[in-house]
Enzyme design. Sequence first.
Site, PDB file in Angstrom:
ATOM      1  N   ASP A 394       0.871  -1.170   0.000  1.00 20.17           N
ATOM      2  CA  ASP A 394       0.000   0.000   0.000  1.00 20.17           C
ATOM      3  C   ASP A 394       0.916   1.231   0.000  1.00 20.17           C
ATOM      4  O   ASP A 394       2.092   1.129   0.355  1.00 20.17           O
ATOM      5  CB  ASP A 394      -0.876  -0.037   1.255  1.00 20.17           C
ATOM      6  CG  ASP A 394      -1.728   1.201   1.393  1.00 20.17           C
ATOM      7  OD1 ASP A 394      -2.321   1.621   0.385  1.00 20.17           O
ATOM      8  OD2 ASP A 394      -1.774   1.760   2.501  1.00 20.17           O
ATOM      9  N   ASP A 573      -1.370  -0.926   6.038  1.00 19.74           N
ATOM     10  CA  ASP A 573      -1.524  -0.442   7.409  1.00 19.74           C
ATOM     11  C   ASP A 573      -2.948  -0.106   7.811  1.00 19.74           C
ATOM     12  O   ASP A 573      -3.271  -0.075   8.985  1.00 19.74           O
ATOM     13  CB  ASP A 573      -0.681   0.820   7.613  1.00 19.74           C
ATOM     14  CG  ASP A 573      -1.334   2.041   6.979  1.00 19.74           C
ATOM     15  OD1 ASP A 573      -1.762   1.937   5.821  1.00 19.74           O
ATOM     16  OD2 ASP A 573      -1.430   3.083   7.647  1.00 19.74           O
ATOM     17  N   ASP A 577      -7.211  -1.980   4.197  1.00 19.16           N
ATOM     18  CA  ASP A 577      -6.305  -3.010   3.682  1.00 19.16           C
ATOM     19  C   ASP A 577      -6.663  -4.399   4.201  1.00 19.16           C
ATOM     20  O   ASP A 577      -6.087  -5.388   3.746  1.00 19.16           O
ATOM     21  CB  ASP A 577      -4.856  -2.699   4.084  1.00 19.16           C
ATOM     22  CG  ASP A 577      -4.308  -1.474   3.374  1.00 19.16           C
ATOM     23  OD1 ASP A 577      -4.680  -1.272   2.205  1.00 19.16           O
ATOM     24  OD2 ASP A 577      -3.527  -0.731   3.988  1.00 19.16           O
TER      25      ASP A 577
END
Length: 678
Positions: A394, A573, A577
């Site tokens: 990410d 994080d 996600d």
Amino acid sequence: MKYTLILENLNCAHCAGKIEQAIAETDGYEKVSFNFATKELRFESEKKNPAAEIQQICDSIEDGVTVKETAVKEKKKLKTEHVLLIIALALGVAALVFHLAVHNEFADIAVFALSLSATVLAGWKVFVKGFKNLIKFRIEETVLMSVAVIAAFILGEYVEGAMVTLLFTVGELIEDFAVDASRRDIEKLSQIRPDTAIIIHHGHEEEVAAESVAAGEIIVIKPHARIPIDGVVVEGSSTVDNAALTGESIPVAVAVNDEVLSGGINGDSLLKIRTTKAFGESTAARILQMVEDAAAQKGKSEKLISRFAAVYTPIMVGLAVLIAVVPPLIGLGTFSKWIYNALVVLVASCPCAIVISVPLAYFSGIGAASRQGVLIKGGKYLEALATAKNFVFDKTGTLTTGKLRVAKTVSLSDYSEDEILSLAAAVEEYSSHPIARAICREANAADITLSNFSETAGRGTSAQYEGSMLCCGSYSGEVPSNAADCNVFLTLGGELIGAVKVADTVRDESAEVISQLKSLGAQNTVMLTGDSEAAAKSVAAEVGVDSCRARLLPADKLSAVKSLDGGVCFVGDGINDAPVLTASDCGVAMGLGSEAAIEAADAVLSSGTLHALPKAVRTARRTMRTIRTNIIFALAVKAAVIVLACFGLAAIWMSVVADTGVCVICVLYTARLLKIRK
């Protein structure tokens, strides 16, 4: 109810597996898991006091196992059996000397007496255990050893019978020491969580059980003491060593209002902290829980070995029967000779070396990774991390810090860049938007008088400045090429006078971590983000990922991960996600912040940085290499002895080396994993 019991004196992993299976097959027990490394038996049951029944199950499989509710530390002392073994070794050496040096009737009697005495003193426990197992129709190594030694004495091989007993007993003793040493290293993990805390009670310091301290209480952390519960500093300043939690060796400075994590070691000054979590929810407790729970998530190799042992042992027994019967029936020798060879096969074929070393390797690897700052939730995730070819990240909060900063200021008028930034900060002063706050943080203070402030969602802010309208935000007109990548524009009286680029901050370690992963053989590094194309490409170019995709919703990220060929390690994080963390082969969460991400992830970077990720990959791969090496080595040695026995060229002492000797070597080789540096 959930139960955790300790099975003391259980050093046979093969027997441990049988006990675990027997309990799981007993009515009233669910989610049964035995951790050979920590001796912990976990299960769920509606029974009020299951320990007595568990003890009966253990007694039916392995004598000497004691079921306890808590582990008991025993003082090291010379046991009676150790004294008897020393005497037996002396008698055995004397028997060997008489056998080699003296050849008369007296010597033969002396050899028999000395060999028998050495055998009984060294192996009486083995023989008693073997006899009990034989009555239960359980053919395992103690039965095989007992039969092999008795056969050696019947055949007149007194010294060989004694030497086999001594070799087996010494090997078992070394094996127990090796397993216990590994267990002690693993148990050191529990030291990161203090069991007591010092509170201020009626103006006096009082030491209490840490689990009794509630969130919001003030506790005292003395110099060089370990922090028992997460909290915020309310008095004092010091440094805190978080190496046991995050793998970072450099202590961090803390002062009033700074957060401190349980498990960290205070420096030279006294601190007072206000606890923010309960004892069981603090960082150290969660780390320990993750490491302990990891044993229940067995890897493919571990499951394969369990299935292998169940099939392998009957096959070896069948082969031994054929070796004992077929050759003498077709005239290739006497029954006594081939029964001896069959005994060699049976003793050599014991799978203990593999059954002990494989689960021990998984737990050791997980323990080593936790000291490096990566909490891996089980063996199967360790395998997935070791074999991952695609590393997907990410952007915001993972490759970047998630903190906005002013990356660029452009003047498109007579105003200087500093003046443009100061004007932007002045008009954004009352906005709570993250971009506005970033501009205000970095602008130099200036005496600028504005009036009639207003803010329009999605458009920006405006105010009166020297008789003209000063606007800061989006802009629909034509933008000069030198400000094309900016996202905040400043107009005065409708004329564009400047622009500001506010961007996320790339983590200092991101580029280095991507480079290290590529050097480790990562075939594909990818960045997935919901941010704009321009922002994504800028970060991707800076950190060096192979490809990036922008403007993705969580469902789009999920589809992108599923489309990749080969093992996928996803690092993220945020709460958004969680679906991707769950779907990937090994989902890695950044830090101990987002509860949803931690629950969904298979591993956690406890430091909240990427530094430890390449270390974890190396540790996972080293663990898998250790497992493969142990399996290949054990099977190769056993196969060699078995082949020699099939041709009548192996002695029983060779089979003991192939069994106990190989097991000791495998356990010691596995213990190297616990010495992996941070």
